[in-house]
Design a protein around this motif. Structure first.
Motif, PDB file in Angstrom:
ATOM      1  N   GLN A 131      14.021 -22.034 -59.914  1.00 15.68           N
ATOM      2  CA  GLN A 131      15.158 -21.972 -58.980  1.00 15.68           C
ATOM      3  C   GLN A 131      15.342 -20.561 -58.442  1.00 15.68           C
ATOM      4  O   GLN A 131      15.719 -20.363 -57.271  1.00 15.68           O
ATOM      5  CB  GLN A 131      16.445 -22.432 -59.677  1.00 15.68           C
ATOM      6  N   ILE A 132      15.075 -19.574 -59.285  1.00 24.08           N
ATOM      7  CA  ILE A 132      15.154 -18.179 -58.820  1.00 24.08           C
ATOM      8  C   ILE A 132      14.090 -17.912 -57.759  1.00 24.08           C
ATOM      9  O   ILE A 132      14.360 -17.273 -56.733  1.00 24.08           O
ATOM     10  CB  ILE A 132      15.002 -17.216 -60.010  1.00 24.08           C
ATOM     11  N   VAL A 133      12.882 -18.441 -57.992  1.00 27.01           N
ATOM     12  CA  VAL A 133      11.808 -18.296 -57.008  1.00 27.01           C
ATOM     13  C   VAL A 133      12.199 -18.965 -55.691  1.00 27.01           C
ATOM     14  O   VAL A 133      11.984 -18.403 -54.599  1.00 27.01           O
ATOM     15  CB  VAL A 133      10.499 -18.905 -57.551  1.00 27.01           C
ATOM     16  N   ALA A 134      12.780 -20.162 -55.772  1.00 28.73           N
ATOM     17  CA  ALA A 134      13.211 -20.872 -54.565  1.00 28.73           C
ATOM     18  C   ALA A 134      14.274 -20.089 -53.811  1.00 28.73           C
ATOM     19  O   ALA A 134      14.252 -20.013 -52.574  1.00 28.73           O
ATOM     20  CB  ALA A 134      13.744 -22.254 -54.942  1.00 28.73           C
ATOM     21  N   GLY A 135      15.207 -19.494 -54.563  1.00 30.26           N
ATOM     22  CA  GLY A 135      16.254 -18.699 -53.920  1.00 30.26           C
ATOM     23  C   GLY A 135      15.683 -17.467 -53.229  1.00 30.26           C
ATOM     24  O   GLY A 135      16.143 -17.092 -52.137  1.00 30.26           O
ATOM     25  N   ILE A 136      14.686 -16.843 -53.839  1.00 29.17           N
ATOM     26  CA  ILE A 136      14.060 -15.661 -53.240  1.00 29.17           C
ATOM     27  C   ILE A 136      13.338 -16.024 -51.951  1.00 29.17           C
ATOM     28  O   ILE A 136      13.401 -15.300 -50.953  1.00 29.17           O
ATOM     29  CB  ILE A 136      13.094 -15.006 -54.248  1.00 29.17           C
ATOM     30  N   HIS A 137      12.654 -17.171 -51.956  1.00 31.20           N
ATOM     31  CA  HIS A 137      11.864 -17.558 -50.793  1.00 31.20           C
ATOM     32  C   HIS A 137      12.705 -18.132 -49.654  1.00 31.20           C
ATOM     33  O   HIS A 137      12.396 -17.907 -48.482  1.00 31.20           O
ATOM     34  CB  HIS A 137      10.804 -18.594 -51.197  1.00 31.20           C
TER      35      HIS A 137
END
Length: 250
Positions: A131-137
């Motif tokens: 989810q952190i990766v999704a938020g960054i992208h």
């Protein structure tokens, strides 16, 4: 039930070094010990295999390189070039699960992946990281993932709710699949071993028949070795798929 003959005795958590902080029990257990053994075994394998590596790989060097190339190919197929930066996470996850599963096949050891708290903790931590990766992208645009394109606006609240439930269930799917397969397989082997020992103890005609559960145990042991690899592979490939969704919003 007598714990000495219980097939669930092998899953018992035993405190080795009792520790507690207030109401929190943080004791060093047999589960903790075997996690350390798994980490040490993986580290030792790669240090031994890659120490003074040669252009023409030796046997153990080939094992290390093939495992690396296997996960690298998996990332390339499931995520693409954007997934290479997550190779350390995915490779470590696969090796930890595979080694834990295989180590648990040795008699009188402990299978850490047979406990739901271990598999759930691993799945939840990876899920949060995704989810952190999704938020960054994608930032807030990531929430469009929960509303299928072209869906009627009137059905949006129901569709979003269903998609969110389906999305969060990924954590339980990852955790339960691995835990259930490892626990059920080890339990079945222990039950069959108990049958065989009982028949040997009785003697007579049952002594001869005791070879039947023994043959089944040998066959199931081979199957369990295959499942040990398969479950580590399935867990890893699902992590790749979920990571791909967070990066590309598929």
């Amino acid at each position: 039930m007598n714990m000495l003959t219980s097939p669930f005795e092998q899953f018992q958590i035993i405190s080795i070094i009792p520790l507690s902080i207030g109401n929190f029990n943080i004791s060093f257990t047999n589960s903790s010990l075997f996690m350390l053994i798994v980490v040490a075994a993986i580290s030792g394998l790669f240090v031994f295999s890659l120490y003074e590596a040669t252009l023409i790989p030796r046997e153990w060097q080939s094992v290390a390189e093939l495992s690396y190339l296997f996960i690298l190919g998996l990332i390339r197929e499931q995520i693409g070039d954007a997934g290479y930066k997550y190779l350390p996470l995915i490779f470590t996850t696969f090796m930890f699960l595979l080694t834990s599963n295989l180590l648990g096949m040795i008699p009188y050891t402990f299978t850490v992946t047979s406990h739901i708290i271990v598999t759930f903790g691993l799945a939840l931590s990876i899920f949060i990281g995704i989810q952190i990766v999704a938020g960054i992208h994608h930032g807030w645009h990531f929430f469009s993932f929960f509303l299928p394109q072209g869906a009627p606006l009137a059905l949006a609240p129901f569709l979003v709710l269903i998609e969110i439930m389906s999305y969060t269930f990924r954590v339980f799917s990852l955790a339960i699949r691995l835990f259930a397969n490892m626990m059920s397989g080890h339990t079945l082997l222990k039950i069959l071993a108990g049958f065989s020992w009982t028949m040997l103890s009785v003697g007579g005609f049952l002594y001869v028949l005791s070879v039947v559960p023994l043959l089944i145990i040998f066959a199931l042991t081979g199957l369990e070795l295959a499942i040990a690899f398969l479950q580590a592979y399935v867990f890893t490939i699902l992590v790749c798929i979920y990571l791909n969704d967070s990066i590309h919003l598929h």
